[in-house]
Structures are given as C-alpha cells and as structure tokens.
Design a protein around this motif. Structure first.
Motif, PDB file in Angstrom:
ATOM      1  N   THR A 158      42.988  21.947  38.752  1.00 10.00           N
ATOM      2  CA  THR A 158      42.167  22.850  39.563  1.00 10.00           C
ATOM      3  C   THR A 158      43.063  23.749  40.390  1.00 10.00           C
ATOM      4  OG1 THR A 158      42.065  21.226  41.343  1.00 10.00           O
ATOM      5  CG2 THR A 158      40.281  21.184  39.718  1.00 10.00           C
ATOM      6  N   PHE A 159      42.624  24.985  40.570  1.00  5.97           N
ATOM      7  CA  PHE A 159      43.416  25.960  41.293  1.00  5.97           C
ATOM      8  C   PHE A 159      42.893  26.092  42.717  1.00  5.97           C
ATOM      9  CE2 PHE A 159      43.979  26.971  36.877  1.00  5.97           C
ATOM     10  CZ  PHE A 159      45.327  27.256  36.785  1.00  5.97           C
ATOM     11  N   PRO A 160      43.726  25.899  43.705  1.00  7.72           N
ATOM     12  CA  PRO A 160      43.282  25.999  45.094  1.00  7.72           C
ATOM     13  C   PRO A 160      42.971  27.434  45.470  1.00  7.72           C
ATOM     14  CG  PRO A 160      45.655  25.728  44.988  1.00  7.72           C
ATOM     15  CD  PRO A 160      45.145  25.569  43.588  1.00  7.72           C
ATOM     16  N   VAL A 161      42.188  27.581  46.518  1.00  8.95           N
ATOM     17  CA  VAL A 161      41.757  28.904  46.936  1.00  8.95           C
ATOM     18  C   VAL A 161      42.939  29.792  47.288  1.00  8.95           C
ATOM     19  CG1 VAL A 161      41.437  28.134  49.313  1.00  8.95           C
ATOM     20  CG2 VAL A 161      40.228  30.149  48.501  1.00  8.95           C
ATOM     21  N   HIS A 162      43.988  29.217  47.890  1.00 12.00           N
ATOM     22  CA  HIS A 162      45.102  30.077  48.296  1.00 12.00           C
ATOM     23  C   HIS A 162      45.835  30.639  47.090  1.00 12.00           C
ATOM     24  CE1 HIS A 162      48.127  27.002  47.306  1.00 12.00           C
ATOM     25  NE2 HIS A 162      47.347  26.124  47.904  1.00 12.00           N
ATOM     26  N   THR A 163      45.791  29.937  45.942  1.00 11.11           N
ATOM     27  CA  THR A 163      46.421  30.459  44.734  1.00 11.11           C
ATOM     28  C   THR A 163      45.662  31.666  44.208  1.00 11.11           C
ATOM     29  OG1 THR A 163      47.242  28.262  44.134  1.00 11.11           O
ATOM     30  CG2 THR A 163      47.114  29.906  42.379  1.00 11.11           C
ATOM     31  N   VAL A 164      44.327  31.580  44.205  1.00 14.95           N
ATOM     32  CA  VAL A 164      43.506  32.693  43.752  1.00 14.95           C
ATOM     33  C   VAL A 164      43.680  33.898  44.673  1.00 14.95           C
ATOM     34  CG1 VAL A 164      41.141  33.464  43.309  1.00 14.95           C
ATOM     35  CG2 VAL A 164      41.829  31.134  42.707  1.00 14.95           C
ATOM     36  N   ARG A 165      43.640  33.659  45.962  1.00 19.00           N
ATOM     37  CA  ARG A 165      43.771  34.745  46.918  1.00 19.00           C
ATOM     38  C   ARG A 165      45.153  35.384  46.849  1.00 19.00           C
ATOM     39  NH1 ARG A 165      39.979  37.436  49.528  1.00 19.00           N
ATOM     40  NH2 ARG A 165      40.961  37.289  51.585  1.00 19.00           N
ATOM     41  N   ARG A 166      46.162  34.565  46.594  1.00 17.79           N
ATOM     42  CA  ARG A 166      47.501  35.123  46.449  1.00 17.79           C
ATOM     43  C   ARG A 166      47.567  36.065  45.250  1.00 17.79           C
ATOM     44  NH1 ARG A 166      50.198  30.717  45.751  1.00 17.79           N
ATOM     45  NH2 ARG A 166      50.443  30.285  47.976  1.00 17.79           N
ATOM     46  N   GLY A 167      46.855  35.707  44.195  1.00 17.53           N
ATOM     47  CA  GLY A 167      46.802  36.590  43.032  1.00 17.53           C
ATOM     48  C   GLY A 167      46.162  37.924  43.366  1.00 17.53           C
ATOM     49  N   PHE A 168      45.075  37.890  44.141  1.00 16.70           N
ATOM     50  CA  PHE A 168      44.439  39.139  44.573  1.00 16.70           C
ATOM     51  C   PHE A 168      45.388  39.941  45.465  1.00 16.70           C
ATOM     52  CE2 PHE A 168      40.420  37.259  43.225  1.00 16.70           C
ATOM     53  CZ  PHE A 168      39.738  38.369  42.749  1.00 16.70           C
ATOM     54  N   GLY A 169      46.121  39.234  46.329  1.00 10.95           N
ATOM     55  CA  GLY A 169      47.055  39.928  47.212  1.00 10.95           C
ATOM     56  C   GLY A 169      48.132  40.651  46.435  1.00 10.95           C
ATOM     57  N   ILE A 170      48.705  39.985  45.449  1.00  8.62           N
ATOM     58  CA  ILE A 170      49.742  40.613  44.624  1.00  8.62           C
ATOM     59  C   ILE A 170      49.164  41.809  43.866  1.00  8.62           C
ATOM     60  CG2 ILE A 170      51.276  40.270  42.653  1.00  8.62           C
ATOM     61  CD1 ILE A 170      51.567  37.351  43.565  1.00  8.62           C
ATOM     62  N   GLY A 171      47.966  41.627  43.309  1.00  9.74           N
ATOM     63  CA  GLY A 171      47.335  42.733  42.579  1.00  9.74           C
ATOM     64  C   GLY A 171      47.074  43.939  43.459  1.00  9.74           C
ATOM     65  N   ARG A 172      46.673  43.702  44.696  1.00 12.55           N
ATOM     66  CA  ARG A 172      46.391  44.815  45.605  1.00 12.55           C
ATOM     67  C   ARG A 172      47.662  45.536  46.034  1.00 12.55           C
ATOM     68  NH1 ARG A 172      41.918  41.210  48.892  1.00 12.55           N
ATOM     69  NH2 ARG A 172      40.224  41.505  47.379  1.00 12.55           N
ATOM     70  N   LEU A 173      48.736  44.794  46.192  1.00 15.56           N
ATOM     71  CA  LEU A 173      50.010  45.452  46.499  1.00 15.56           C
ATOM     72  C   LEU A 173      50.462  46.332  45.337  1.00 15.56           C
ATOM     73  CD1 LEU A 173      52.107  42.695  48.334  1.00 15.56           C
ATOM     74  CD2 LEU A 173      50.962  44.691  49.323  1.00 15.56           C
ATOM     75  N   LEU A 174      50.286  45.838  44.125  1.00 15.50           N
ATOM     76  CA  LEU A 174      50.633  46.643  42.953  1.00 15.50           C
ATOM     77  C   LEU A 174      49.735  47.881  42.869  1.00 15.50           C
ATOM     78  CD1 LEU A 174      51.173  43.842  40.265  1.00 15.50           C
ATOM     79  CD2 LEU A 174      52.923  45.197  41.445  1.00 15.50           C
ATOM     80  N   LEU A 175      48.466  47.713  43.214  1.00 12.58           N
ATOM     81  CA  LEU A 175      47.547  48.845  43.199  1.00 12.58           C
ATOM     82  C   LEU A 175      47.920  49.870  44.263  1.00 12.58           C
ATOM     83  CD1 LEU A 175      45.063  49.840  41.710  1.00 12.58           C
ATOM     84  CD2 LEU A 175      43.636  48.619  43.344  1.00 12.58           C
TER      85      LEU A 175
END
Length: 239
Positions: free
Chosen positions: A20-37
């Motif tokens: 199972t993936f913890p919430v902070h892992t999912v949110r970190r993925g969104f954070g990285i994606g937004r920085l790239l955006l």
C-alpha cells in the motif's frame, strides 16, 4: 494451551500483505509533477517572449498585455505553491485551491479562445503561426493542469460562491485592454480591435461568450471538487 501469535505479526500474513502506498508518497508525486509543470511554464513563457520579439513592430509592453501570458505567469506561481504544499501536507488549504481553480480556468479558456482564433483566421485572410512555445502555453500546459486538478484527491471542497469571483480578473483585464488599445493602437486579440470587427456589437458578443466560457469551466471544476474524493491509504508500504 499456548497462545497463538498475533495476526498482525504472523510471518505468513505479513508476507501476503498487499503493498500500500502512503498518502505522503502520492502527494510527493503530485509535488514533483507540479514543479515540472512550473518549469515547463517558465520555458514556454521565455520561448514565447523570444518569438514575439522577432516581430519588428512589437513592443515589450505588449507581451504582458496577452491574457495568456498573464495567466501563464500566475499558473507558474500556483504550480510552485501547490507543489510545496503537496510536499508538506496531505490536503490543500481552501485558499490554495481557490487560486488553483481560478488559474486553471483562465489558462483553459485562453487555450480554447486561441484555438478558435486560429480556426477563424482562415476566414479573415490572415495566418496565425503556432510555435512550440505557443502550443505549450495554450494547449499542453492547460491540459496537464486539468489532469492534475481532476486526479488530485487532496483538493478542498470549494463553495459555489467562487463563481462570483471568476469574472473579476477577466473583466478588469478587458477594460484595461480596451482603454490601452485605444491609446496605443494595438490589441492582443482581433475581436477587441475595432478595425477587425464589424462594430462594437461584435466585440460585445465575443466578450460575452468568453465570460460565459469562464463561468462554465469554473463551474465544472468546482463541481469536481465537491465529488467524493478517493481515500488515500496512510499505512506504510509493506515489506
């Protein structure tokens, strides 16, 4: 009788436990994606600035008169702030998603309006070039921002009253652009230029259509924020 080992610590059960993936892992993925955006937005804005400077009659001040440019700059700020929040918190504060909704609406409408202008250019005896920077600003970045909004389970539930604020910025920009255009003789879009339209009524029709589009896009985004959000598992990843 000997006590049985606790189910949570039984080796066989632990081995079969799902990952199972913890919430902070999912949110970190969104954070990285937004920085790239955000980085993509900076590259697109710089590329478009270099492109428009290639026109002999173009002035630097005109660059900052495009609604696409202004909303694109605001989008970069929104992406960076949203990335920082995603790295630190499991959910977004309401003020951030207010800002994100406004920005996402503005860049989406900019893309739709620009596509309409490109399509109509063939009927007005002129051609509009669409360089790579313009494609990023008008199509790719808005599309990815929409995907980010729709898939983000950490966004806040927004009230419908936000629709009352969505038209403030476009209205101020429109009035300013019309006044400035009458002074300098240059307009960022053809439907605001009295020389390129059949009269004030046609300009009013285009502006009304744009305002309705702003409201419609914002209403859809607000509605999606009010849908039940999928729960993120907070358990650590099983070994």
């Amino acid at each position: 009788m000997r006590a049985l080992p606790a189910a949570a610590t039984h080796p066989a059960l632990v081995a079969r436990a799902p990952r199972t993936f913890p919430v902070h892992t999912v949110r970190r993925g969104f954070g990285i994606g937004r920085l790239l955006l955000a980085f993509l937005g900076v590259v697109a804005l710089a590329g478009y600035f270099d492109y428009v400077l290639g026109f002999a009659t173009f002035q630097i001040a005109n660059y900052f008169s495009y609604f696409t440019v202004l909303s694109g700059m605001a989008a970069v700020v929104a992406f960076v702030v949203a990335a920082i929040v995603a790295f630190r918190h499991a959910t977004d504060p309401p003020w951030l998603d207010w800002f994100r909704l406004l920005v996402t609406t503005y860049i989406t409408v900019s893309g739709i309006v620009f596509l309409t202008i490109v399509i109509q250019s063939s009927t007005r005896d002129y051609t509009i070039e669409v360089p790579w920077s313009s494609q990023l600003l008008h199509f790719w970045i808005p599309a990815i921002a929409l995907l980010d909004w729709l898939t983000d389970a950490g966004k806040a539930r927004l009230p419908w009253k936000i629709l009352a604020w969505i038209l403030v910025v476009p209205s101020i920009w429109g009035v300013f652009t019309l006044i400035r255009g009458s002074v300098v003789g240059w307009y960022p879009y053809f439907f605001l230029d009295p020389v390129q339209v059949r009269g004030p009524l046609e300009t009013a029709v285009y502006c009304l259509a744009a305002l309705l589009l702003f409201t419609a896009i914002a209403a859809v985004l607000t509605a999606t924020s009010r849908l039940p959000q999928p729960a993120l598992r907070r358990e650590p990843i099983a070994a």
